[in-house]
Design a protein around this motif. Structure first.
Motif, PDB file in Angstrom:
ATOM      1  N   LYS A  94       0.815  -1.218   0.000  1.00 55.62           N
ATOM      2  CA  LYS A  94       0.000   0.000   0.000  1.00 55.62           C
ATOM      3  C   LYS A  94       0.849   1.267   0.000  1.00 55.62           C
ATOM      4  O   LYS A  94       0.329   2.370  -0.154  1.00 55.62           O
ATOM      5  CB  LYS A  94      -0.948   0.003   1.205  1.00 55.62           C
ATOM      6  N   ILE A 138      -1.042   4.923  -0.919  1.00 65.98           N
ATOM      7  CA  ILE A 138      -2.280   4.765  -0.146  1.00 65.98           C
ATOM      8  C   ILE A 138      -1.929   4.964   1.329  1.00 65.98           C
ATOM      9  O   ILE A 138      -2.630   5.637   2.073  1.00 65.98           O
ATOM     10  CB  ILE A 138      -2.894   3.366  -0.367  1.00 65.98           C
ATOM     11  N   TYR A 198      -3.104  -0.772  -8.384  1.00 69.45           N
ATOM     12  CA  TYR A 198      -3.164  -1.602  -7.177  1.00 69.45           C
ATOM     13  C   TYR A 198      -4.494  -2.336  -7.144  1.00 69.45           C
ATOM     14  O   TYR A 198      -5.548  -1.709  -7.161  1.00 69.45           O
ATOM     15  CB  TYR A 198      -3.023  -0.700  -5.948  1.00 69.45           C
ATOM     16  N   PHE A 251      -6.935  -4.426  -4.973  1.00 68.39           N
ATOM     17  CA  PHE A 251      -7.176  -4.742  -3.562  1.00 68.39           C
ATOM     18  C   PHE A 251      -7.499  -6.219  -3.372  1.00 68.39           C
ATOM     19  O   PHE A 251      -7.996  -6.890  -4.271  1.00 68.39           O
ATOM     20  CB  PHE A 251      -8.312  -3.876  -3.015  1.00 68.39           C
ATOM     21  N   ASN A 293      -9.785  -7.544  -1.474  1.00 61.52           N
ATOM     22  CA  ASN A 293     -11.209  -7.823  -1.514  1.00 61.52           C
ATOM     23  C   ASN A 293     -11.852  -7.005  -2.637  1.00 61.52           C
ATOM     24  O   ASN A 293     -11.931  -5.787  -2.543  1.00 61.52           O
ATOM     25  CB  ASN A 293     -11.812  -7.451  -0.157  1.00 61.52           C
ATOM     26  N   ASP A 328     -14.780  -6.442  -3.327  1.00 64.25           N
ATOM     27  CA  ASP A 328     -15.926  -5.644  -2.883  1.00 64.25           C
ATOM     28  C   ASP A 328     -15.520  -4.254  -2.416  1.00 64.25           C
ATOM     29  O   ASP A 328     -16.332  -3.339  -2.355  1.00 64.25           O
ATOM     30  CB  ASP A 328     -16.679  -6.359  -1.752  1.00 64.25           C
ATOM     31  N   ASP A 329     -14.238  -4.112  -2.047  1.00 64.66           N
ATOM     32  CA  ASP A 329     -13.762  -2.797  -1.635  1.00 64.66           C
ATOM     33  C   ASP A 329     -13.537  -1.900  -2.838  1.00 64.66           C
ATOM     34  O   ASP A 329     -13.346  -0.704  -2.707  1.00 64.66           O
ATOM     35  CB  ASP A 329     -12.418  -2.919  -0.901  1.00 64.66           C
ATOM     36  N   GLN A 330     -13.491  -2.499  -3.997  1.00 63.92           N
ATOM     37  CA  GLN A 330     -13.031  -1.762  -5.159  1.00 63.92           C
ATOM     38  C   GLN A 330     -14.152  -1.503  -6.167  1.00 63.92           C
ATOM     39  O   GLN A 330     -14.154  -0.474  -6.827  1.00 63.92           O
ATOM     40  CB  GLN A 330     -11.913  -2.565  -5.806  1.00 63.92           C
ATOM     41  N   PHE A 387     -17.750  -0.578  -7.529  1.00 62.51           N
ATOM     42  CA  PHE A 387     -18.881   0.202  -7.024  1.00 62.51           C
ATOM     43  C   PHE A 387     -19.807   0.680  -8.127  1.00 62.51           C
ATOM     44  O   PHE A 387     -20.786   1.362  -7.858  1.00 62.51           O
ATOM     45  CB  PHE A 387     -18.374   1.397  -6.203  1.00 62.51           C
ATOM     46  N   GLU A 434     -17.000  -0.334 -14.697  1.00 66.21           N
ATOM     47  CA  GLU A 434     -15.849  -0.542 -13.811  1.00 66.21           C
ATOM     48  C   GLU A 434     -14.550  -0.440 -14.601  1.00 66.21           C
ATOM     49  O   GLU A 434     -13.591   0.195 -14.169  1.00 66.21           O
ATOM     50  CB  GLU A 434     -15.912  -1.924 -13.150  1.00 66.21           C
ATOM     51  N   PHE A 435     -14.545  -1.088 -15.756  1.00 67.02           N
ATOM     52  CA  PHE A 435     -13.335  -1.096 -16.577  1.00 67.02           C
ATOM     53  C   PHE A 435     -13.001   0.311 -17.060  1.00 67.02           C
ATOM     54  O   PHE A 435     -11.839   0.685 -17.150  1.00 67.02           O
ATOM     55  CB  PHE A 435     -13.526  -2.027 -17.788  1.00 67.02           C
ATOM     56  N   HIS A 493     -23.931  -6.724 -13.819  1.00 67.09           N
ATOM     57  CA  HIS A 493     -23.621  -5.986 -12.589  1.00 67.09           C
ATOM     58  C   HIS A 493     -22.535  -6.755 -11.831  1.00 67.09           C
ATOM     59  O   HIS A 493     -22.653  -7.964 -11.679  1.00 67.09           O
ATOM     60  CB  HIS A 493     -24.885  -5.886 -11.731  1.00 67.09           C
ATOM     61  N   PHE A 516     -22.055  -7.183  -8.879  1.00 68.14           N
ATOM     62  CA  PHE A 516     -22.573  -7.969  -7.751  1.00 68.14           C
ATOM     63  C   PHE A 516     -23.139  -9.308  -8.205  1.00 68.14           C
ATOM     64  O   PHE A 516     -23.343 -10.201  -7.404  1.00 68.14           O
ATOM     65  CB  PHE A 516     -23.638  -7.173  -6.992  1.00 68.14           C
ATOM     66  N   SER A 573     -10.155  -4.005 -14.034  1.00 68.79           N
ATOM     67  CA  SER A 573     -10.365  -2.561 -13.915  1.00 68.79           C
ATOM     68  C   SER A 573      -9.051  -1.837 -13.668  1.00 68.79           C
ATOM     69  O   SER A 573      -8.906  -0.671 -14.010  1.00 68.79           O
ATOM     70  CB  SER A 573     -11.384  -2.258 -12.810  1.00 68.79           C
ATOM     71  N   ILE A 629     -12.750   1.738   0.733  1.00 70.71           N
ATOM     72  CA  ILE A 629     -13.260   1.970  -0.617  1.00 70.71           C
ATOM     73  C   ILE A 629     -12.681   3.261  -1.182  1.00 70.71           C
ATOM     74  O   ILE A 629     -12.299   3.335  -2.343  1.00 70.71           O
ATOM     75  CB  ILE A 629     -14.805   1.987  -0.625  1.00 70.71           C
ATOM     76  N   SER A 675      -9.293   2.627  -2.371  1.00 74.53           N
ATOM     77  CA  SER A 675      -9.226   1.889  -3.633  1.00 74.53           C
ATOM     78  C   SER A 675      -9.632   2.783  -4.800  1.00 74.53           C
ATOM     79  O   SER A 675      -9.140   2.616  -5.903  1.00 74.53           O
ATOM     80  CB  SER A 675     -10.071   0.626  -3.564  1.00 74.53           C
ATOM     81  N   GLN A 676     -10.511   3.758  -4.536  1.00 73.37           N
ATOM     82  CA  GLN A 676     -10.860   4.679  -5.623  1.00 73.37           C
ATOM     83  C   GLN A 676      -9.708   5.633  -5.924  1.00 73.37           C
ATOM     84  O   GLN A 676      -9.459   5.958  -7.075  1.00 73.37           O
ATOM     85  CB  GLN A 676     -12.123   5.492  -5.299  1.00 73.37           C
ATOM     86  N   ARG A 727      -7.409   4.164  -8.123  1.00 72.86           N
ATOM     87  CA  ARG A 727      -7.845   4.117  -9.511  1.00 72.86           C
ATOM     88  C   ARG A 727      -7.933   5.528 -10.097  1.00 72.86           C
ATOM     89  O   ARG A 727      -8.596   5.746 -11.094  1.00 72.86           O
ATOM     90  CB  ARG A 727      -9.196   3.418  -9.608  1.00 72.86           C
ATOM     91  N   PRO A 747     -21.980   1.158  -2.951  1.00 72.40           N
ATOM     92  CA  PRO A 747     -21.410  -0.119  -2.558  1.00 72.40           C
ATOM     93  C   PRO A 747     -21.325  -0.286  -1.054  1.00 72.40           C
ATOM     94  O   PRO A 747     -21.455  -1.404  -0.551  1.00 72.40           O
ATOM     95  CB  PRO A 747     -20.012  -0.112  -3.175  1.00 72.40           C
TER      96      PRO A 747
END
Lengths: 285, 272
Positions: free
Chosen positions: A47, A52, A81, A83, A85, A87-89, A91, A98-99, A133, A135, A149, B168, B171-172, B175, B196
């Motif tokens: 990180k 980060i 980077y 992540f 998980n 799900d953290d990335q 949205f 996303e891409f 989606h 999800f 992504s 989150i 992570s944004q 990006r 999310p």
């Protein structure tokens, strides 16, 4: 690309010293694996590579430029980077969005995004799921969506945090293909992993960490030959490497074919392939 | 981890007190202030609360909350009630553009201290009570454990969401999303992150619900035990009795003074 870490120290706000004087240079296109037990400081180190987290002490130079001079969003142009998980990335409401998100932030034009989308979607195996989606993807697909992504952003360095976690053979193979592709494009790939079989197969360079320090840094052959240090760091080499070692084959081997070759060499060299039972018993599994 | 759900509570008599006794205290002090005819008792209670906060070693955050809330609300109410209350007859200060009346000011003071007593006592209770203990105490007195879980879960969800938002956001940034800069650009960057976070909190709670079921949380006709044992000590009985007596006394005296049967030493120009 070249990333220099100089005397890097990081203490979390609650007082845990996660990095304790790391000196490391990551450069070229050789994929690097970061290994070590949980809490060794791998993710904390990773990180730092795009800011980060900011070091408590020491500094990071990316191609000679101090990382402190810009924020993470600006470094995102150079270091991608992924992540641990997804799900953290993720949205947005479709894989396509996303891409496109990262490259849009970096100001890529529409044509380039479309071209890269095609390549990357094929590479991560989501070409026919672009309008789904995130999800609705399976956990593995989500992971590849997150990877895609970041690959879209076309960075000189890509960091993967535990990409092998929860992957089956097909997933591992796809990851290996992605890592090989990055290398082919001259990009630096830094990967955190606990899967030593995967590490030994795909990473010529291995960095072993423990308690926030780098214990070993070298080629996979050098690192996996150091049984004493690996044991101290609670890292077990891949099974085939251990078997080869136990029967006394020369040098660490990482694949079945390398194992067979080494065995033939040992046999034809009329050496006593020491299937010495006393030794074999003494080695812990 | 900040927040009432954590167990990082400094040891003090207040922290050792039974949560139900503390809740009795909140109700008693608050109601007593409410029924008392003027602001004097509330003011006294606020002072006592400050002492209690010092004893519980939470004086610094307590002061922050009390003043952070108290000063603006006092100024606002003094201005509105003090200057424009229809009850105003006696002018105590001429501001030029308006006159500050005694009756309205007293009324404002009464509201402020009542709010402060409720806020302060509740804050102290919250700051000195580990939520697990509160829920254990609630289930002890017969509140269904499902409701107890509901309280705990909803209290936990906030710090959990905060952590999630932080990750989150990281992570944004990674990006290329800039969330720095002015308020508008921050808000614009922040809004897409909410989706999310809310969604994953929902799936999280669904999963947590399922794991609870698999661990027998929903079993009926069984008296569930608690890992946290909350002991009701003699001091808790004493405190609860004191709180009750205090409230009853305040009620009686307050009513008597309103009917004019008892008069107090301090006579304000008018009753608020």
């Amino acid at each position: 690309m070249k990333i220099d870490l100089e005397h890097l120290e990081y203490v979390y706000p609650h007082g845990h010293r996660a990095l304790d004087g790391v000196n490391l240079t990551l450069e070229g296109d050789q994929p690097v694996a970061l290994i070590g037990q949980n809490g060794a400081g791998k993710t904390t180190l990773a990180k730092h590579l795009n800011g980060i987290l900011r070091p408590t002490k020491g500094r990071i130079l990316i191609d000679g430029v101090d990382l402190a001079t810009a924020n993470t969003a600006q470094w995102a142009r150079k270091v991608g980077y992924v992540f641990q998980n997804p799900d953290d990335q993720l949205f947005l409401d479709s894989v396509r969005k996303e891409f496109a998100f990262g490259p849009r932030q970096l100001g890529f034009d529409q044509d380039l995004i479309a071209r890269r989308m095609e390549q990357v979607a094929g590479l991560v195996g989501l070409a026919d799921r672009l309008d789904d989606h995130p999800f609705d993807l399976s956990p593995t697909e989500k992971k590849f969506c997150a990877i895609g992504s970041v690959l879209m952003m076309d960075t000189g360095t890509v960091v993967f945090d535990e990409p092998t976690c929860g992957q089956d053979k097909a997933g591992d193979d796809r990851l290996a293909a992605i890592i090989a592709r990055l290398r082919g494009q001259g990009r630096l790939c830094i990967t955190i992993s606990h899967d030593m079989k995967f590490v030994a197969r795909n990473f010529p360079r291995v960095v072993l960490m423990q308690h926030g320090r780098v214990l070993l840094d070298g080629s996979r052959e050098e690192v996996f030959a150091r049984d004493d240090v690996l044991e101290q760091a609670y890292v077990t080499p891949p099974p085939i490497t251990r078997v080869a070692r136990q029967i006394g084959l020369d040098g660490p081997v990482f694949t079945v074919s390398a194992f067979v070759d080494a065995a033939w060499r040992a046999k034809s060299g009329s050496r006593n392939l020491s299937l010495d039972t006393t030794r074999a018993k003494g080695v812990k599994q | 981890m900040p927040g009432p759900a954590s167990n990082g509570i400094p040891d003090s008599p207040l922290a050792r007190m039974h949560p139900m006794a503390k809740i009795a205290g909140v109700c008693s002090l608050g109601l007593a202030t409410l029924v008392w005819p003027d602001f004097t008792m509330g003011l006294g209670i606020v002072v006592i609360l400050f002492v209690a906060a010092a004893l519980a070693r939470v004086l610094r955050p307590f002061t922050g909350v009390m003043f952070g809330f108290g000063i603006p609300i006092t100024l606002m109410l003094l201005f509105i009630q003090g200057c424009y209350s229809p009850k105003n007859t006696k002018v105590i200060l001429d501001l030029g553009f308006a006159e500050l009346g005694l009756e309205g000011s007293l009324y404002a003071a009464k509201i402020v201290v009542t709010l402060l007593v409720f806020l302060g006592s509740f804050y102290l209770t919250n700051k000195t009570t580990y939520m697990g203990r509160l829920v254990a105490a609630l289930t002890q007195i017969g509140v269904p454990s499902k409701i107890g879980y509901l309280i705990l879960a909803s209290l936990n969800v906030v710090p959990q969401m905060q952590r999630r938002i932080a990750v989150i956001e990281q992570s944004q940034h990674a990006r290329g999303l800039e969330t720095g800069g002015g308020l508008i650009s921050r808000t614009r960057a922040f809004l897409p992150l909410l989706g999310p976070v809310v969604l994953s909190s929902l799936t999280d709670s669904q999963e947590r619900g399922m794991t609870l079921e698999t661990r027998g949380f929903g079993i009926r006709r069984v008296r569930q035990t608690s890992y946290l044992e909350v002991v009701w000590r003699r001091s808790d009985t004493v405190m609860t009795i004191l709180f009750t007596v205090f409230l009853v006394l305040a009620l009686v005296l307050g009513c008597l003074s309103r009917t004019g049967l008892v008069t107090f030493a301090i006579q304000w120009g008018g009753r608020a």
